[in-house]
Design a protein around this motif. Structure first.
Motif, PDB file in Angstrom:
ATOM      1  N   LEU A 139      -2.576 -86.401 -30.145  1.00  9.48           N
ATOM      2  CA  LEU A 139      -1.314 -85.821 -30.601  1.00  9.48           C
ATOM      3  C   LEU A 139      -0.758 -86.547 -31.820  1.00  9.48           C
ATOM      4  O   LEU A 139       0.319 -86.207 -32.301  1.00  9.48           O
ATOM      5  N   LEU A 140      -1.513 -87.532 -32.291  1.00  8.47           N
ATOM      6  CA  LEU A 140      -1.085 -88.295 -33.460  1.00  8.47           C
ATOM      7  C   LEU A 140      -1.728 -87.748 -34.733  1.00  8.47           C
ATOM      8  O   LEU A 140      -2.863 -87.278 -34.716  1.00  8.47           O
ATOM      9  N   GLU A 141      -0.988 -87.828 -35.818  1.00  7.96           N
ATOM     10  CA  GLU A 141      -1.518 -87.493 -37.141  1.00  7.96           C
ATOM     11  C   GLU A 141      -1.058 -88.585 -38.094  1.00  7.96           C
ATOM     12  O   GLU A 141       0.149 -88.775 -38.282  1.00  7.96           O
ATOM     13  N   GLU A 142      -2.009 -89.324 -38.641  1.00  2.00           N
ATOM     14  CA  GLU A 142      -1.707 -90.485 -39.479  1.00  2.00           C
ATOM     15  C   GLU A 142      -0.765 -91.440 -38.751  1.00  2.00           C
ATOM     16  O   GLU A 142       0.171 -91.993 -39.339  1.00  2.00           O
ATOM     17  N   GLY A 143      -1.023 -91.600 -37.454  1.00  2.00           N
ATOM     18  CA  GLY A 143      -0.261 -92.540 -36.653  1.00  2.00           C
ATOM     19  C   GLY A 143       1.076 -92.045 -36.167  1.00  2.00           C
ATOM     20  O   GLY A 143       1.785 -92.769 -35.458  1.00  2.00           O
ATOM     21  N   ARG A 144       1.444 -90.808 -36.500  1.00  2.00           N
ATOM     22  CA  ARG A 144       2.750 -90.264 -36.116  1.00  2.00           C
ATOM     23  C   ARG A 144       2.566 -89.186 -35.045  1.00  2.00           C
ATOM     24  O   ARG A 144       1.713 -88.295 -35.186  1.00  2.00           O
ATOM     25  N   LEU A 145       3.391 -89.272 -34.005  1.00  3.75           N
ATOM     26  CA  LEU A 145       3.349 -88.283 -32.935  1.00  3.75           C
ATOM     27  C   LEU A 145       3.800 -86.921 -33.463  1.00  3.75           C
ATOM     28  O   LEU A 145       4.796 -86.817 -34.189  1.00  3.75           O
ATOM     29  N   GLN A 146       3.066 -85.878 -33.088  1.00  2.00           N
ATOM     30  CA  GLN A 146       3.380 -84.515 -33.510  1.00  2.00           C
ATOM     31  C   GLN A 146       4.021 -83.728 -32.368  1.00  2.00           C
ATOM     32  O   GLN A 146       3.711 -83.949 -31.189  1.00  2.00           O
ATOM     33  N   SER A 147       4.908 -82.810 -32.696  1.00  2.00           N
ATOM     34  CA  SER A 147       5.534 -81.955 -31.681  1.00  2.00           C
ATOM     35  C   SER A 147       4.453 -81.167 -30.953  1.00  2.00           C
ATOM     36  O   SER A 147       3.567 -80.574 -31.582  1.00  2.00           O
ATOM     37  N   THR A 148       4.541 -81.159 -29.629  1.00  2.00           N
ATOM     38  CA  THR A 148       3.435 -80.679 -28.802  1.00  2.00           C
ATOM     39  C   THR A 148       3.927 -79.702 -27.738  1.00  2.00           C
ATOM     40  O   THR A 148       4.937 -79.949 -27.066  1.00  2.00           O
ATOM     41  N   LEU A 149       3.170 -78.627 -27.576  1.00  2.00           N
ATOM     42  CA  LEU A 149       3.435 -77.609 -26.559  1.00  2.00           C
ATOM     43  C   LEU A 149       2.318 -77.661 -25.520  1.00  2.00           C
ATOM     44  O   LEU A 149       1.138 -77.682 -25.873  1.00  2.00           O
ATOM     45  N   ILE A 150       2.696 -77.688 -24.242  1.00  2.00           N
ATOM     46  CA  ILE A 150       1.729 -77.665 -23.141  1.00  2.00           C
ATOM     47  C   ILE A 150       1.734 -76.267 -22.541  1.00  2.00           C
ATOM     48  O   ILE A 150       2.779 -75.766 -22.137  1.00  2.00           O
ATOM     49  N   LEU A 151       0.559 -75.635 -22.469  1.00  2.00           N
ATOM     50  CA  LEU A 151       0.434 -74.250 -22.012  1.00  2.00           C
ATOM     51  C   LEU A 151      -0.522 -74.183 -20.836  1.00  2.00           C
ATOM     52  O   LEU A 151      -1.658 -74.663 -20.914  1.00  2.00           O
ATOM     53  N   ALA A 152      -0.082 -73.568 -19.734  1.00  2.00           N
ATOM     54  CA  ALA A 152      -0.949 -73.390 -18.569  1.00  2.00           C
ATOM     55  C   ALA A 152      -0.263 -72.438 -17.601  1.00  2.00           C
ATOM     56  O   ALA A 152       0.962 -72.258 -17.650  1.00  2.00           O
ATOM     57  N   PRO A 153      -1.024 -71.818 -16.690  1.00  2.00           N
ATOM     58  CA  PRO A 153      -0.421 -70.950 -15.674  1.00  2.00           C
ATOM     59  C   PRO A 153       0.401 -71.765 -14.683  1.00  2.00           C
ATOM     60  O   PRO A 153       0.264 -72.995 -14.605  1.00  2.00           O
ATOM     61  N   PRO A 154       1.251 -71.100 -13.880  1.00  2.00           N
ATOM     62  CA  PRO A 154       2.002 -71.812 -12.836  1.00  2.00           C
ATOM     63  C   PRO A 154       1.066 -72.555 -11.899  1.00  2.00           C
ATOM     64  O   PRO A 154       0.002 -72.060 -11.524  1.00  2.00           O
ATOM     65  N   GLY A 155       1.469 -73.776 -11.534  1.00  2.00           N
ATOM     66  CA  GLY A 155       0.697 -74.559 -10.577  1.00  2.00           C
ATOM     67  C   GLY A 155      -0.490 -75.295 -11.148  1.00  2.00           C
ATOM     68  O   GLY A 155      -1.240 -75.942 -10.408  1.00  2.00           O
ATOM     69  N   ALA A 156      -0.697 -75.227 -12.464  1.00  2.00           N
ATOM     70  CA  ALA A 156      -1.873 -75.860 -13.074  1.00  2.00           C
ATOM     71  C   ALA A 156      -1.654 -77.327 -13.425  1.00  2.00           C
ATOM     72  O   ALA A 156      -2.592 -78.013 -13.801  1.00  2.00           O
ATOM     73  N   GLY A 157      -0.420 -77.809 -13.326  1.00  2.00           N
ATOM     74  CA  GLY A 157      -0.170 -79.221 -13.600  1.00  2.00           C
ATOM     75  C   GLY A 157       0.559 -79.514 -14.899  1.00  2.00           C
ATOM     76  O   GLY A 157       0.484 -80.638 -15.405  1.00  2.00           O
ATOM     77  N   LYS A 158       1.296 -78.528 -15.444  1.00  2.00           N
ATOM     78  CA  LYS A 158       2.038 -78.762 -16.691  1.00  2.00           C
ATOM     79  C   LYS A 158       3.066 -79.873 -16.538  1.00  2.00           C
ATOM     80  O   LYS A 158       3.176 -80.763 -17.388  1.00  2.00           O
ATOM     81  N   LEU A 253       9.159 -82.989 -30.607  1.00  2.00           N
ATOM     82  CA  LEU A 253       9.412 -82.170 -29.428  1.00  2.00           C
ATOM     83  C   LEU A 253       8.216 -82.162 -28.486  1.00  2.00           C
ATOM     84  O   LEU A 253       7.068 -82.071 -28.929  1.00  2.00           O
ATOM     85  N   LEU A 254       8.496 -82.236 -27.188  1.00  2.00           N
ATOM     86  CA  LEU A 254       7.499 -82.044 -26.139  1.00  2.00           C
ATOM     87  C   LEU A 254       8.040 -80.958 -25.215  1.00  2.00           C
ATOM     88  O   LEU A 254       9.163 -81.081 -24.709  1.00  2.00           O
ATOM     89  N   ALA A 255       7.257 -79.911 -24.997  1.00  2.00           N
ATOM     90  CA  ALA A 255       7.732 -78.818 -24.150  1.00  2.00           C
ATOM     91  C   ALA A 255       6.554 -78.162 -23.455  1.00  2.00           C
ATOM     92  O   ALA A 255       5.411 -78.259 -23.909  1.00  2.00           O
ATOM     93  N   SER A 256       6.837 -77.485 -22.347  1.00  2.00           N
ATOM     94  CA  SER A 256       5.795 -76.747 -21.634  1.00  2.00           C
ATOM     95  C   SER A 256       6.207 -75.294 -21.482  1.00  2.00           C
ATOM     96  O   SER A 256       7.400 -74.967 -21.430  1.00  2.00           O
ATOM     97  N   VAL A 257       5.204 -74.411 -21.410  1.00  2.00           N
ATOM     98  CA  VAL A 257       5.437 -72.980 -21.225  1.00  2.00           C
ATOM     99  C   VAL A 257       4.373 -72.426 -20.294  1.00  2.00           C
ATOM    100  O   VAL A 257       3.270 -72.948 -20.194  1.00  2.00           O
ATOM    101  N   HIS A 258       4.737 -71.309 -19.617  1.00  2.00           N
ATOM    102  CA  HIS A 258       3.778 -70.614 -18.763  1.00  2.00           C
ATOM    103  C   HIS A 258       2.887 -69.718 -19.616  1.00  2.00           C
ATOM    104  O   HIS A 258       3.363 -69.016 -20.511  1.00  2.00           O
ATOM    105  N   GLY A 259       1.605 -69.707 -19.322  1.00  2.00           N
ATOM    106  CA  GLY A 259       0.695 -68.795 -20.009  1.00  2.00           C
ATOM    107  C   GLY A 259      -0.734 -69.056 -19.610  1.00  2.00           C
ATOM    108  O   GLY A 259      -1.103 -70.192 -19.284  1.00  2.00           O
ATOM    109  N   ALA A 260      -1.533 -68.010 -19.617  1.00  2.00           N
ATOM    110  CA  ALA A 260      -2.931 -68.145 -19.215  1.00  2.00           C
ATOM    111  C   ALA A 260      -3.801 -68.669 -20.349  1.00  2.00           C
ATOM    112  O   ALA A 260      -4.869 -69.227 -20.114  1.00  2.00           O
ATOM    113  N   GLY A 261      -3.360 -68.474 -21.605  1.00  2.00           N
ATOM    114  CA  GLY A 261      -4.176 -68.912 -22.724  1.00  2.00           C
ATOM    115  C   GLY A 261      -3.480 -68.668 -24.041  1.00  2.00           C
ATOM    116  O   GLY A 261      -2.341 -68.187 -24.092  1.00  2.00           O
ATOM    117  N   ARG A 262      -4.157 -68.995 -25.116  1.00  2.00           N
ATOM    118  CA  ARG A 262      -3.587 -68.888 -26.461  1.00  2.00           C
ATOM    119  C   ARG A 262      -3.102 -67.471 -26.766  1.00  2.00           C
ATOM    120  O   ARG A 262      -2.108 -67.279 -27.473  1.00  2.00           O
TER     121      ARG A 262
END
Length: 301
Positions: A139-158, A253-262
């Motif tokens: 999640l780093l770019e040139e040593g800097r943390l980038q805003s990241t979205l976590i995507l997975a279906p319900p119950g998958a461990g987001k 930013l760090l956030a999670s959303v429900h979804g089966a895929g891209r």
């Protein structure tokens, strides 16, 4: 942590006594694998394991069992948990979430409460320290943390992944340490009890518990000077607006959303706004269940 040893016991404690005994009849190894306990009127209590759902024996769940469950989950103060109940769940000590179904009492299009409860799902919250370590470096770019979205279906461990990612960043575990502000509307990330997180979020983390996500993000931004803002399960336009405002102020930013895929990100207008505007630069998807979970990191252009 004590929570790791007693997580199942904490979750089972909200069950009425007879149903609790059925759950506690499971052996130690089975308890460690239970993801949810399910109650449905007219059917036996069941446990959800990685391989599927199985009945725990005994008689059928009755409406009184569900009412007693709600009393235990709310500590005999249903009025105090009405804001959560209107959303269909109650979060209890330890971060365990009790989902509820029944008849919605509606007035002017607004849900007031749930009545005549028909089923419940007690989700067992668990920590998995270290699961985010392999992900964090990507999640780093040139040593800097980038805003990241976590995507997975319900119950998958987001939530589990997001929680440990917060801990990893806050502790500087393999990545530069940063101050993290967490807007924990449902109490599942930190499981605060009397203001103290019961789940490990790291030494540089500030937790705002029980506040609606959009308001919580803005409060943290104004009051705590976070370098990173984290929120679980973005579901509403106001959440997206708050994230956009926070990103514009320089917070990662760090956030999670429900979804089966891209494809779900492209198909749903709410999520398109999160990815197509450049607000998030990394996407983490989760495949598999239990110990077989795999994490994939993509660069969002």
């Amino acid at each position: 942590m004590e929570h790791e040893r007693d997580g199942f016991l904490q979750a089972a404690a909200v069950l009425p006594p007879e149903l609790r005994q059925r759950a506690l009849a499971l052996g130690p190894k089975e308890r460690e694998r239970v993801e949810e306990l399910r109650l449905r009127v007219g059917r036996p209590l069941t446990a959800v394991l990685p391989e599927g759902e199985c009945a725990l024996g005994g008689g059928a769940v009755c409406p009184q069992d569900l009412q007693r469950l709600l009393e235990l989950a709310s500590r005999a103060s249903v009025h105090a948990v009405l804001p959560q109940l209107r959303e269909g769940f109650v979060t209890v000590t330890g971060g365990h979430r009790v989902g509820l179904c029944g008849t919605a009492a509606v007035e002017d299009g607004r849900i007031l409460t749930l009545r005549s409860l028909s089923s419940a799902c007690v989700r067992v919250a668990r920590q998995f320290p270290g699961i985010a370590r392999p992900v964090a470096g990507a999640l780093l770019e040139e040593g800097r943390l980038q805003s990241t979205l976590i995507l997975a279906p319900p119950g998958a461990g987001k939530t589990s992944l997001l929680r440990d990612l917060i801990r990893t960043i806050s502790e500087g575990d393999g990545v530069p340490p940063l101050r993290v502000g967490v807007a924990d509307q449902r109490g599942e990330l930190g499981a605060a009890f009397q203001g103290v997180p019961q789940l490990e979020l790291g030494r540089r983390t500030d937790l705002l518990d029980g506040c609606p996500k959009a308001q919580g993000l803005m409060m943290l931004l104004r009051s705590m000077n976070p370098q990173v803002l984290a929120v679980d399960e973005v579901t509403a336009p106001e959440d997206v607006r708050a994230l956009t405002d926070a990103g514009g102020c320089g917070a990662v930013l760090l956030a999670s959303v429900h979804g089966a895929g891209r494809e779900d990100l492209r198909r749903r207008a709410l999520y398109r706004e999160l990815t197509e505007t450049g607000l998030f630069r990394r996407l983490v998807t989760i495949q598999g269940t239990g110990a077989g979970r795999r994490y994939a990191v993509e660069v969002l252009e």
